[in-house]
Every structure is written in C-alpha cells, then in structure tokens.
Design a protein around this motif. Structure first.
Motif, PDB file in Angstrom:
ATOM      1  N   GLN A 173      67.575  86.528  58.898  1.00 25.67           N
ATOM      2  CA  GLN A 173      68.795  86.959  59.586  1.00 25.67           C
ATOM      3  C   GLN A 173      68.523  88.189  60.444  1.00 25.67           C
ATOM      4  O   GLN A 173      69.054  88.310  61.543  1.00 25.67           O
ATOM      5  N   TRP A 190      67.045  86.870  63.643  1.00 22.79           N
ATOM      6  CA  TRP A 190      67.978  86.185  64.542  1.00 22.79           C
ATOM      7  C   TRP A 190      69.105  87.087  65.024  1.00 22.79           C
ATOM      8  O   TRP A 190      69.572  86.973  66.141  1.00 22.79           O
ATOM      9  N   ARG A 191      69.569  87.991  64.127  1.00 24.72           N
ATOM     10  CA  ARG A 191      70.767  88.771  64.452  1.00 24.72           C
ATOM     11  C   ARG A 191      70.439  90.125  65.068  1.00 24.72           C
ATOM     12  O   ARG A 191      71.272  90.688  65.761  1.00 24.72           O
TER      13      ARG A 191
END
Lengths: 293, 271
Positions: free
Chosen positions: A194, A197-198
C-alpha cells in the motif's frame, strides 16, 4: 532592448538562433523544394509531402519507429522504477550497486554498439562462446542478421544504454519524497504494497512524466546504434525514421524529401515534449518567470 | 513484503550482472592478441593476456581522435557555460520583453531533436565553409547545449534569495556587482555540474561528427571508433581496446568525483 540585454542574451541566442532555430525553419521551407544539393533548389509545392504519404518505406519506418518507442517504454519504465527505488536506499551495498549501474552512461553510443557487435557475433562472439561452454544452444543466434530478432536486440541494447539514466532519475525522485508521508501512512496501518501504491507512485508522478517523455522522445529519434549495427536491416526491419531521413539526405541526395522526414520527426518530438512542459515542473518555472516580470 | 524485497534484490543483482558482464568481456577481449581471441574461451582470463593491441590502436591514429575530442569538449564547455550564464542572469534579474521571449524560445529549443535539424545544419555549415572542421562541431554542439544549460542555470539563479541581492543593491551595488560578488561564487557547483553534463554529451556525440566531418584528421573519438571498426573488422581486440581508451578519461573522472558525476548525469531534472 537595453545594452545589458544585448551583452547577456546575444551570444547565447545568436548561437542558438543560427545553429538550431534557423535550421529548424529551413527544414520546413526545404520540405517544399526539390534539391540534390547542387545547383538551385526547385519549388516543388507539396510534392515531397505527397511522396511521403505514398512511400512504403516511410510507412514501414513509421511502424518500426512506433515499435521502438513503445517497446522501449514498456521495457525501460518498470525496470528503471524498480532499480531506482532499490538504489534510493542508503545501505552501503546499494551505493555500490548504484555506482556500477552508472557505468554504461560513461560509454559513447559508438562504443556500446561496437561492444555489443563483438558480443553478438554469431561465430566468435561472447554469447556464442557462452553457448559452447554452457551448452546453451539458444545463445548462438545470428542476432542482428535474423529479421525476426534484430529489432528486439536493438531495443534491448537501447535499454542497456538508457535504463541507467532513468534509474538515476527515479533514485533522485524517490529520495525527495518526505519521510513523514511514509511514517503517517504506516501509523494508519498501511502495508508495504500500500505504501508503494498510495505514497511512492503518486509522489513520483512528475518523475514518471519526465522520465517517460525523455524516453519516448529519445526512442523516437534514435539513430546511432541502429546506424552502426544494422543500418536498418535486415531488409527494413530496423529502419527507423531518423535513419530513413539520414539516407534520403546523405546517401540519395534528396534534401527536400529528407526535410519532410525531419519536419515529421521535429513535430512529433516537440509535440511530445510540450506534454512534458505541461505535466512537469517546467511549466511552473515559466509562470514564476512571468510572475517576476 | 519480504517476498517483494527479495524479488527486487534478485532483480537488482541480475541487472548488475547484465551491466557488468559485457564490460568485463570487453576488457578481457582487449587484452587478447588477435589470434588468441578466436581460439581461447572469451570469458575466462586464461590462455595468455597482452596489452599489445593498445599499442596497435595508438599506432593507427587513436591519439589524434583523442586530441580532437579533448579540444571540442573543452571549447564547448567554455562557450556554453559563458554564454548560458550570461543569458540566465539577464533572464532572471531583468525581465524584459527580450529576455522573456528568449526564455520561451529556449524552452521550445529544449524539445527540438537534433535529427530534425541535421539536414539544414549540414547545408548551413557547408555554406559557411566550415564543413569538415572542428569549428563546425564546436559551434553546433555548443548551440545544442545552450537550451538545457540556460534552463538549469535559470532555476539555480532563481533560487538565490532575493533579500541577498536586494541588500547588495541597497548598499550601492550594481547588477554587475551582484553578478561578480554573489552569482559567480555561488554558481561554482552548478557550473561544475553543467560542465560534466555538457562535456559528456559532447564527448559521446555521434551524429554531428558523422554528418559534419569526413576526414580522419578531424574525426573525434566516437566517429574514430567506427573508422577503426572499418579498418580492423577482424581485429576485435584492437576495437575493444580503442573503445576502452576512449572511455578512460570519463572513468577517471568518475572515480575521482563519483557523487558529482552522478548528480550531473541527472542534471536535466535538477531544479
């Protein structure tokens, strides 16, 4: 225009205007003439452009160029991103890796081409030698003479040459991401994936835009390695647009027609780079400049 | 994530091999004699090594190419830096219509691929009676380096706090004082970065020498290397030795100032 402007700006702008802008305009004008380099150019109207539209070699070149551009981006971007993130870490061994990765950037394109020619020689080359000693038959190929392989070999060598540069861009980009962003996301319970991706990817958007644009414009106008290694062959399988232009001008003395190809290259290159100016910080530089006015 | 990290580490190591193996091969091949290159295993340092091919390439004129490359690289760096610093200073410090227009032109120039202008450039150089001279290469390559150099310099000068400049002007300084006392000393690191960046591009450029020169006595290294290949098509060790000699100055530079070189290589995105 004041004297100080004259002293500061004139040398740089003269050089740039005379040897870059003037030829750019001249390419456009010449594209409407027929000229073999001797005697006077003849006005040809749109004849060169019509010839371009009907030239099967030019059409093939456009397709080959598009393939080189697309494949280069697809191969180089994920690898450069992964390697850039890897080398952005501060451990000592990563610095050693990073230093080695830079080496191809020091070699000239001509040097790289000659080195790979030696490696790929189907009889005495390094890969053929490896194929004998390790019994790996597939390594013994006529890498550059095989019409099904040559383009991919060229794309691979271009990747070898340029992934180091883009790795460096991603490394620099990753190091500029503030640490607090990761700390905050981790506190919120984000996992490693995460975080990637974030946080990482969105923060790298300008780097991705810059790197992709340079990669695409670079691949679009790619010339050196292809000229030295295959000269467009076998057949027309590696004949890119810039090579088509070179041959039209300097081997067939069709300066008018070559100018058409040059204009096409220039418009594509400038068009794509305009996107760079749009999507990356260069645009903000310009607005700051105007704000200061 | 542990698996992900392992995968990235493996990828990084595989790439390390892909980067180093060809270079290792080239070094080893350059240390063979022409005969043994064809007979011994090319990947193992066995079967006798010799530096004789390095002598061969110097005897065949590599020294001349080396000298030409040094001349045009030094000249281009000097010309580009001097011109770009002057232009960038005007663009940042005194916004006028002229400087604004110049800056916008240079932004467009950043995007012009050299391939798009090479045909008329050749014709122009020919008209100026500069074809097949080092001067042609110096002018064309410096011109090509101007946009990116000015841009990097502009962003650097813009980062100098206005208060500093303001204070200097209040104290009765002129623009020239600002340039000499403030910009010039502060600009040294960015000048070093740009020297390396522009220098590397000039040193390694292939298409301009290919189109603008012809004779051996004005050939620069990248072009000279391909001339060697023409002459010594079957003498791979000699060609490899020539390539390695051509990169030696850059490797030396890299060893001495690795961090600076790595920064410079990414200079186009330094802002």
């Amino acid at each position: 225009m004041r004297l100080a402007d004259l002293i500061g700006l004139t040398p740089a702008m003269t050089l740039f205007g005379l040897f870059i802008l003037l030829p750019l305009l001249a390419a456009f004008v010449l594209s409407f003439f027929r000229w073999n380099g001797l005697g006077a150019p003849h006005w040809a109207g749109g004849a060169n452009w019509v010839q371009f539209a009907h030239d099967p070699v030019a059409a093939t070149s456009l397709v080959v160029t598009a393939k080189v551009v697309a494949l280069s981006w697809v191969v180089q971007t994920p690898l450069s991103l992964a390697l850039g993130l890897f080398t952005a870490g501060h451990q000592r061994y990563r610095a050693v890796y990073a230093a080695c990765y830079v080496l191809p950037l020091l070699l000239s394109t001509a040097g790289i081409a000659l080195m790979w020619e030696a490696l790929l020689d189907p009889n005495f080359g390094g890969l053929a030698g490896l194929s004998h000693s390790l019994n790996l038959g597939f390594l013994q190929q006529n890498w550059l003479g095989n019409a099904n392989l040559a383009l991919y070999v060229i794309v691979a060598i271009i990747a070898w040459q340029f992934i180091p540069f883009h790795t460096l861009l991603y490394q620099m980009g990753r190091r500029q991401i503030p640490r607090v962003l990761y700390e905050a996301a981790t506190l919120d319970g984000a996992s490693g994936w995460q975080l990637f991706w974030r946080v990482t990817l969105p923060q790298l958007r300008y780097t991705i835009a810059t790197s992709s644009t340079l990669m695409i414009v670079g691949a679009l106008t790619y010339f050196d390695i292809i000229y030295i290694m295959t000269d467009g062959g076998p057949g027309y399988t590696t004949r890119v647009l810039s090579l088509d232009m070179y041959q039209a001008a300097f081997q067939q003395d069709q300066f008018g027609y070559a100018s058409v190809l040059a204009v096409v290259l220039g418009v594509l290159g400038v068009g794509i780079a305009m996107l760079l100016i749009r999507f990356t910080g260069f645009a903000s530089m310009e607005s700051q400049q105007e704000g200061a006015a | 994530m542990r698996a992900g990290r392992l995968a990235v580490f493996l990828l990084a190591t595989v790439w390390l091999v892909i980067v180093l193996a060809p270079i290792y091969y080239m070094v080893l091949a350059s240390l063979r004699s022409q005969g043994s290159y064809l007979t011994v295993s090319p990947w193992l340092p066995t079967g006798g090594l010799t530096a004789s091919e390095y002598g061969t390439v110097f005897a065949a004129g590599l020294g001349r190419y080396l000298l030409n490359s040094v001349i045009i690289t030094a000249a281009c760096i000097l010309l580009t830096l001097a011109f770009s610093l002057g232009a960038a200073f005007r663009i940042v410090r005194k916004s006028s219509r002229a400087s604004g227009a110049a800056f916008r032109l240079l932004l467009i120039g950043l995007a012009i691929p050299i391939q798009a202008i090479i045909v008329p450039l050749y014709l122009l150089i020919d008209k100026l009676h500069l074809y097949d001279t080092l001067a042609a290469l110096i002018l064309a390559m410096s011109a090509a380096a101007v946009p990116v150099s000015v841009l990097i310099m502009v962003s650097f000068i813009r980062d100098i706090p206005r208060e500093l400049i303001g204070a200097m002007l209040v104290d009765g300084g002129t623009e020239w004082t600002v340039f000499r006392r403030l910009i010039w000393p502060l600009a040294r690191p960015v000048l070093a970065t740009l020297s390396i960046y522009d220098g590397l591009n000039v040193w390694n450029n292939f298409i301009l020498p290919l189109v603008l020169t012809q004779s051996s006595n004005v050939a620069v290294l990248p072009l000279g290397l391909t001339k060697f290949e023409g002459q010594y098509a079957i003498d791979v060790p000699a060609v490899m030795a020539a390539v390695l000699l051509s990169v030696l100055p850059l490797v030396a530079l890299f060893v001495v100032m690795r961090k600076q070189v790595m920064r410079s290589l990414g200079a186009i995105v330094l802002r």
